[in-house]
Write a protein that holds these residues in place. Sequence first.
Motif, mmCIF file in Angstrom:
data_model
loop_
_atom_site.group_PDB
_atom_site.id
_atom_site.type_symbol
_atom_site.label_atom_id
_atom_site.label_comp_id
_atom_site.label_asym_id
_atom_site.label_seq_id
_atom_site.Cartn_x
_atom_site.Cartn_y
_atom_site.Cartn_z
ATOM 1 N N PHE A 192 0.823 -1.213 0.000
ATOM 2 C CA PHE A 192 0.000 0.000 0.000
ATOM 3 C C PHE A 192 0.859 1.267 0.000
ATOM 4 C CE2 PHE A 192 -4.342 -1.774 1.708
ATOM 5 C CZ PHE A 192 -4.494 -2.496 0.535
ATOM 6 N N ARG A 193 2.198 1.101 0.003
ATOM 7 C CA ARG A 193 3.155 2.186 -0.301
ATOM 8 C C ARG A 193 3.275 3.275 0.730
ATOM 9 N NH1 ARG A 193 5.578 -0.999 -3.832
ATOM 10 N NH2 ARG A 193 4.671 -1.099 -5.914
ATOM 11 N N GLU A 194 2.616 3.129 1.875
ATOM 12 C CA GLU A 194 2.713 4.173 2.887
ATOM 13 C C GLU A 194 3.536 3.658 4.059
ATOM 14 O OE1 GLU A 194 -1.008 5.984 3.862
ATOM 15 O OE2 GLU A 194 -0.100 7.312 5.338
ATOM 16 N N PRO A 195 4.521 4.401 4.550
ATOM 17 C CA PRO A 195 4.873 5.773 4.176
ATOM 18 C C PRO A 195 5.868 5.829 3.005
ATOM 19 C CG PRO A 195 6.209 5.083 6.033
ATOM 20 C CD PRO A 195 5.292 3.926 5.706
ATOM 21 N N GLY A 196 6.026 7.018 2.481
ATOM 22 C CA GLY A 196 7.169 7.316 1.617
ATOM 23 C C GLY A 196 6.908 7.247 0.127
ATOM 24 N N LEU A 197 5.884 6.480 -0.285
ATOM 25 C CA LEU A 197 5.656 6.338 -1.727
ATOM 26 C C LEU A 197 4.199 6.695 -2.040
ATOM 27 C CD1 LEU A 197 7.542 2.937 -2.011
ATOM 28 C CD2 LEU A 197 8.341 5.109 -2.958
ATOM 29 N N THR A 198 3.690 7.656 -1.269
ATOM 30 C CA THR A 198 2.248 7.934 -1.311
ATOM 31 C C THR A 198 1.829 8.717 -2.547
ATOM 32 O OG1 THR A 198 2.643 9.814 0.134
ATOM 33 C CG2 THR A 198 1.929 7.776 1.181
ATOM 34 N N HIS A 199 2.775 9.012 -3.435
ATOM 35 C CA HIS A 199 2.352 9.603 -4.708
ATOM 36 C C HIS A 199 1.633 8.556 -5.573
ATOM 37 C CE1 HIS A 199 6.168 7.686 -5.698
ATOM 38 N NE2 HIS A 199 5.829 7.716 -6.962
#
Length: 470
Positions: free
Chosen positions: A88-95
């Motif tokens: 789900f990419r969070e944190p850090g890749l939340t784009h």
Amino acid sequence: MNYYIKNATLVNEGQTFVASVFVSDGKIAKIIRESQVPELVEGPVDNESAFNYVECEAFRQAQQPSTQVIDATGKYLIPGIIDEHVHFREPGLTHKADIYTESRAAVAGGVTSFMDMPNTVPQTTTLELLQQKFDFAAEKSLANYSFYLGATNDNLAEVVKTDPQKVCGIKLFMGSSTGNMLVDKNEVLVRLFRESPCLIAAHCEDEGVIHANTVCSKDLASKGEVILDASIHPFIRTTEACYKSSSKAVDMAEKFGARLHVLHISTQKELSLFRNDIPLKDKKITAETCPHYLCFDNRDFERKGFAIKCNPAIKSHRDREALLQALHDGLIDTIGTDHAPHLLEEKMTDDYFTSKSGFPSIQHSLDIMINVVNDLPLLVQLMCHNPAILYQIDRRGFIREGYHADLALVDMSAGYLISSNKEYSKCGWSPYDGLQTHSRVTHTFVNGNLVFENGVFHEEERGMRLCFDR
Ligand SMILES: [Zn+2]
């Protein structure tokens, strides 16, 4: 709000039967078989007389105005899907994704619980960072959640302190590097397999084999003998790369008594590493595959290109057929999505080496699987029951009285066309774009809350942290 889900066809524990289910206080309070069901009124229950003659406790409770009746005639009621493998990419890749957006896509697909992987930024390799993720999810997630701790060459102290009743597992990149999560020191692997208090979920691909194939492919490309397009992927990330790593993981798990779950099996050859002659609850070595290895094969690279580039690579049609058979044979225990969103522009580069691996899939995982395997009881086994058994999840994964009311209603005669512009995932595209499904999820309940209803989200409540009976 309580719910009375009326006249559904339940698919649960190998049985398919018509029943109504009363959901109260977040739990499955009562399952009433068709023969016991009286005629009921529609909408909010204000007509007491409809219930007066019913002695059953569930019906007495259902008289309260806070009970909403949902007519599920002709629809299938299944336990909410437990997706053990998401990014789900969070944190850090939340784009490209975050816990809120992806949990929304999850519930739209009937997924009520997820387990998220540690390759975020920063990577989840300490218990403090792990706790941060649980805190994010408590604030934002529409579905129930757990998070893996990532193993590294030097975080064994964190691994052994991990609470197996509160954390789904340890993620191990076995022979394959993702940032510093590559564990390549043999003494660390031995201690990990010996001492991990939690299940070890392993990504198995051998970096040495992949590197050698990469060098060879670049050399051939420089001579004009191959083109480095998406179709080269299974020739770089080969069957051999998978087998060399997964067979080593299985050997070590056997030797040191670890609880090992090998993720995203993509090859026929690896199936020989797994057993189907013991019940799942007694297995110490288990296997997952994903919808894309069952839906696509390497012939699809021509049509889909880098959109279906993922690790491990999608392999041949023979692998695909063997994996499909393995679902029936019990050699594969679970289907997880490996939902791994990237922006389309991060995927569709004109360069093999810069195109990111992975894609979103959680919103359609059940519908895709129904398209591929038209056997709902089997899919309920692989996507709902088995993850609950395998991870020993507390009171979820089954339609049983007293269990958390995680449920999905499926309409098997209301297919839809998967379209990138109807994606709830933040990245806003789907590799399945253009696929016509046979089915759709109409309602999803998480802990007894109706969070998704015919395309509308009810977002007042948050999911719960999964607990494990270990
Ligand atoms: Zn993954």
